[in-house]
Design a protein around this motif. Sequence first.
Motif, PDB file in Angstrom:
ATOM      1  N   TYR A   1      84.725 -40.192 -37.693  1.00 13.77           N
ATOM      2  CA  TYR A   1      84.089 -39.207 -36.824  1.00 13.77           C
ATOM      3  C   TYR A   1      84.803 -37.870 -36.915  1.00 13.77           C
ATOM      4  O   TYR A   1      85.985 -37.776 -37.268  1.00 13.77           O
ATOM      5  N   ALA A   2      84.062 -36.818 -36.595  1.00 15.26           N
ATOM      6  CA  ALA A   2      84.624 -35.490 -36.370  1.00 15.26           C
ATOM      7  C   ALA A   2      84.215 -35.070 -34.966  1.00 15.26           C
ATOM      8  O   ALA A   2      83.041 -35.148 -34.608  1.00 15.26           O
TER       9      ALA A   2
ATOM     10  N   LEU B   1      89.223 -26.822 -31.144  1.00 17.56           N
ATOM     11  CA  LEU B   1      89.922 -27.697 -32.067  1.00 17.56           C
ATOM     12  C   LEU B   1      88.963 -28.770 -32.555  1.00 17.56           C
ATOM     13  O   LEU B   1      87.965 -29.076 -31.887  1.00 17.56           O
ATOM     14  N   VAL B   2      89.277 -29.365 -33.702  1.00 14.79           N
ATOM     15  CA  VAL B   2      88.505 -30.502 -34.204  1.00 14.79           C
ATOM     16  C   VAL B   2      89.453 -31.644 -34.523  1.00 14.79           C
ATOM     17  O   VAL B   2      90.616 -31.420 -34.872  1.00 14.79           O
TER      18      VAL B   2
ATOM     19  N   TYR C   1      93.044 -30.361 -35.660  1.00 13.14           N
ATOM     20  CA  TYR C   1      93.019 -29.151 -36.490  1.00 13.14           C
ATOM     21  C   TYR C   1      92.317 -28.010 -35.770  1.00 13.14           C
ATOM     22  O   TYR C   1      91.529 -28.227 -34.827  1.00 13.14           O
ATOM     23  N   PHE C   2      92.598 -26.788 -36.240  1.00 14.30           N
ATOM     24  CA  PHE C   2      91.872 -25.634 -35.715  1.00 14.30           C
ATOM     25  C   PHE C   2      90.408 -25.689 -36.175  1.00 14.30           C
ATOM     26  O   PHE C   2      90.065 -26.364 -37.153  1.00 14.30           O
ATOM     27  N   ALA C   3      89.561 -24.941 -35.457  1.00 14.66           N
ATOM     28  CA  ALA C   3      88.111 -25.029 -35.683  1.00 14.66           C
ATOM     29  C   ALA C   3      87.706 -24.685 -37.111  1.00 14.66           C
ATOM     30  O   ALA C   3      86.689 -25.188 -37.608  1.00 14.66           O
TER      31      ALA C   3
END
Length: 304
Positions: free
Chosen positions: A196-197, A208-209, A283-285
């Motif tokens: 998933y993300a 964020l992701v 992580y950042f977007a």
Amino acid sequence: MSHTSTATPAAFPLTIHPHWRAAAEARGFGILQRVKDRYHLLLSCKACGATHMSKIFVVMNSQPQCPRCIEARWQADAEAAGLQWAGRDPQSRHHGFYIADCRHRLRRQFELIKRAAAGTCDVRCELCQQQKEQEEAEAQGWELIGPDPDGGPNYRLYRHPECGHEQRVARANMQTGRFGCGLCGEDWPAAPSHLYAMQFKLLNGTCLVKLGFSRNPDSRLRHQLLKHRDLDAKILKTVPMATGQLALQTEKRLHAKLQAGFPDLVAPPDLYAGELRVKSEVYFADAAQVIFAMLDAIEPEEDS
């Protein structure tokens, strides 16, 4: 012939000494008379007017307690806790009876109700709570048997009707379905899973992701990852995987690529520690499109 009448002498002295009256007045009571024996007084409460019997020793050395005022405080505590006062328990000086909103009769310690009235704890009806937990179990295809035989406050004992297996399960896991039957269920390495993300918008506005894997991504998001339920969060993409083991191996490979190829996109844990229950692999977007491309490349592999 004259007859002289003689009064029967009292069985105990009737004198009330001034220092007794002064002590009683200082403690909120008046003395009406001596009663029962030489050690007891009949007191009148200045606050409510009720009378009760008290030992002289108590009047002189401590604070007498008016039974009517005490019961009035118990009743006030009950009302503040959302309950109806139903009387004290004659079998215990520490307990009383109460009627809950569900109309069930509860027996609780006075101190617990006082804490509930102050808003520091809740008072739950055991019958309604058991019904609620039974419904939670039925929603997952299980039956509630009762409390945890090992005494764990967060666990219950359940039965799986399909195979008859009995099992201890954390109530939180029963609510979210994040567990399997120990007899007929599949362990996570062999069970189907998903990559998933997910996207999170922190309270400071940072997006964020996260890339991960789970048998149930929605449950993972709503019940495990968020420290605050109202945090802006959503699932962006999922990819079904044949097994949990394959999902784990693929996830590790993708993280290795991301961290080696895009180190500047790795979000520092301190940034999200107060809002997410994870410490890494966030992580950042700007990493979203890279992650989407990686997941898109996996789908043909799984279909082939």
